[in-house]
Design an enzyme around this catalytic site. Structure first.
Site, mmCIF file in Angstrom:
data_model
loop_
_atom_site.group_PDB
_atom_site.id
_atom_site.type_symbol
_atom_site.label_atom_id
_atom_site.label_comp_id
_atom_site.label_asym_id
_atom_site.label_seq_id
_atom_site.Cartn_x
_atom_site.Cartn_y
_atom_site.Cartn_z
ATOM 1 N N GLU A 21 -9.554 -0.304 5.157
ATOM 2 C CA GLU A 21 -10.111 0.171 6.422
ATOM 3 C C GLU A 21 -11.440 -0.538 6.714
ATOM 4 O OE1 GLU A 21 -7.922 1.672 8.178
ATOM 5 O OE2 GLU A 21 -8.106 3.836 7.945
ATOM 6 N N ASN A 27 -7.476 -0.777 14.369
ATOM 7 C CA ASN A 27 -8.886 -0.841 13.974
ATOM 8 C C ASN A 27 -9.174 -2.074 13.115
ATOM 9 O OD1 ASN A 27 -7.567 -0.128 11.652
ATOM 10 N ND2 ASN A 27 -8.846 1.637 11.151
ATOM 11 N N HIS A 79 -7.519 -2.859 10.369
ATOM 12 C CA HIS A 79 -7.228 -2.716 8.937
ATOM 13 C C HIS A 79 -6.108 -3.669 8.516
ATOM 14 C CE1 HIS A 79 -4.110 0.834 9.416
ATOM 15 N NE2 HIS A 79 -3.503 -0.328 9.497
ATOM 16 N N ASP A 138 0.839 -1.202 0.000
ATOM 17 C CA ASP A 138 0.000 0.000 0.000
ATOM 18 C C ASP A 138 0.875 1.253 0.000
ATOM 19 O OD1 ASP A 138 1.007 0.021 2.598
ATOM 20 O OD2 ASP A 138 -0.883 -0.508 3.544
HETATM 21 P P1 PGA Z 1 2.758 -1.529 12.453
HETATM 22 O O1 PGA Z 1 1.575 -1.252 11.435
HETATM 23 O O2 PGA Z 1 3.510 -2.708 11.975
HETATM 24 O O3 PGA Z 1 3.571 -0.269 12.408
HETATM 25 O O4 PGA Z 1 2.122 -1.764 13.801
HETATM 26 C C1 PGA Z 1 0.688 -2.264 11.094
HETATM 27 C C2 PGA Z 1 -0.430 -1.771 10.230
HETATM 28 O O5 PGA Z 1 -1.005 -0.709 10.483
HETATM 29 O O6 PGA Z 1 -0.769 -2.474 9.257
#
Ligand code: PGA
Length: 238
Positions: free
Chosen positions: A141, A134, A136, A65
């Site tokens: 999302e 959340n 995601h 992404d």
């Molecule tokens: P993080 O992010 O590895 O920095 O916790 C994970 C995500 O939001 O997909």
């Protein structure tokens, strides 16, 4: 769903790195999606140590992404994180990887470009993702359809505020461009990596909640070959 619980982030990273390197050794022409985020960085650095003699000349790596409008050289972009921690140190030829161009004037053709690449390759062999608080997955999302291929998403406030940790200064984030959950469902292997007690609640929901598009992470319950690699802290509610 296969859940592998490791002692801590270090061991989780070691395990994931070995898994990915073995995977590429066994399938040198693999097509993989790799995630950004803080969670996989150590695994990527360990892959660099383990992967010195591995042939990456036929592999295809796609970034999961990007934040719309954030330049690739920004320390918070998916490209930057994966390139700096993995691709450049391993001297992987840029022809073997691609990321969303999130500065493109029209983002839809960008989505189709990545969709077409995945279809041309016969689908993804493996997708590695992290998880947001959340639920995601990538920048899918809550509410993202399980039927979506690559698409643009509007970011929730929590994603925007947590996302600030990747940047040295306050950065306006509003939209994402992301591999969709249908690509994840169609991938031969889907790996979710999570670490730390702050992820315990969402990991519990990933595994135990009713499958719903309002919790994108529950898509893992629908996948026929889903692997959850977590450390003890992230597993503490299971
Ligand atoms: P993080 O992010 O590895 O920095 O916790 C994970 C995500 O939001 O997909």
């Amino acid at each position: 769903m296969d859940i592998k619980i490791l002692e801590n982030h270090e061991e989780l990273s070691e395990f994931t790195a070995k898994y990915l390197i073995e995977f590429i050794k066994n399938k040198p022409d693999a097509t993989l999606v790799l995630t950004s985020g803080d969670t996989p960085k150590l695994a990527y650095r360990k892959m660099v140590e383990l992967g010195k003699d591995v042939d990456f000349s036929r592999v295809t790596i796609i970034g999961l992404d990007e934040w719309v409008g954030i330049p690739p050289e920004s320390e918070g972009s998916c490209r930057y994180i994966v390139e700096e921690n993995l691709l450049k140190p391993l001297n992987i030829n840029p022809e073997n990887y691609t990321f969303f161009d999130c500065l493109a004037e029209n983002l839809n053709p960008e989505c189709w470009r990545i969709d077409n690449l995945i279809f041309e390759k016969g689908g993804l062999d493996l997708i590695l993702v992290g998880i947001g608080l959340n639920g995601h997955i990538g920048l899918n999302e809550p509410g993202a359809s399980f039927e979506n291929y690559c698409h643009i998403s509007d970011l929730e406030e929590i994603t925007v505020s947590v996302g600030q940790k990747y940047f040295t200064e306050s950065t306006p984030l509003t939209q994402g461009i992301t591999i969709g959950l249908k690509h994840l469902l169609e991938a031969k292997i889907a790996i979710l990596m999570a670490s730390g007690s702050k992820k315990a609640e969402i990991i519990e929901k990933t595994v135990k909640s009713v499958v719903s598009e309002s919790l994108p992470c529950t898509v893992f319950q629908k996948h026929t070959n889903a692997l959850i690699f977590i450390d003890k802290d992230a597993a503490s509610n299971l």
